[in-house]
Design a protein around this motif. Structure first.
Motif: not given
Length: 173
Positions: A109-116, A118-119
């Protein structure tokens, strides 16, 4: 007189020492000159090693990014702390894959939110989520190694005779 031969090291102890030593080498890579370059090259096969996403020691990046360093540090911590964790044997009776997937979820989740976008993940979030997964993996690895050692150290004991029944047996007429 028979010379004393030391007992062979247990697999858990060997794994713990090896992972802690590996962590030390990863952290010391910037201080090792040419040997440090060899360490970085060896770890380049498993980690992107982006300098801006790596811890810096002595003016250079260590051989792993924040997340991979968190996984390795967590693995070392889980292995070393395993004998201190009560009821570790109960962990071995559950499906390790499910626990590992659950522990990997915050990392994903940390990676995905950073890649998109969002975070904006941070070094702290990457280290922490990697460490959570590493500790979980270390505990399961330690449990397996400790169980292996325990089963190897068991001696064969004679089977106990069956206990006599306290209830009266049905009579045959």
């Amino acid at each position: 007189m028979t010379p004393l031969v030391p007992a062979p090291p247990r697999p858990w102890a060997l794994a713990s020492v090896a992972v802690v030593a590996l962590l030390g080498v990863v952290l010391a890579a910037p201080l090792l000159g040419g040997a440090g370059a060899a360490v970085r090259f060896a770890f380049s096969h498993v980690c992107h090693q982006m300098p801006e996403r790596s811890l810096w020691v002595g003016g250079g990046p260590v051989a792993l990014c924040h997340r991979c360093l968190g996984v390795l540090a967590g693995l070392a911590g889980g292995l070393v702390a395993a004998p201190l964790v009560p009821r570790l044997r109960a962990l071995g009776r559950v499906r390790a894959g499910r626990w590992l997937a659950l522990a990997a979820l915050p990392m994903a989740v940390d990676w995905l939110l950073g890649a998109t976008g969002v975070w904006a993940n941070t070094p702290a979030s990457r280290l922490a989520t990697g460490a959570l997964f590493g500790v979980t993996a270390g505990l399961f690895l330690a449990e397996a190694l400790l169980a292996r050692s325990a089963s190897a150290n068991r001696t064969e004991e004679p089977a106990c005779p069956p206990r006599p029944s306290l209830s009266p047996s049905p009579s045959r007429s």
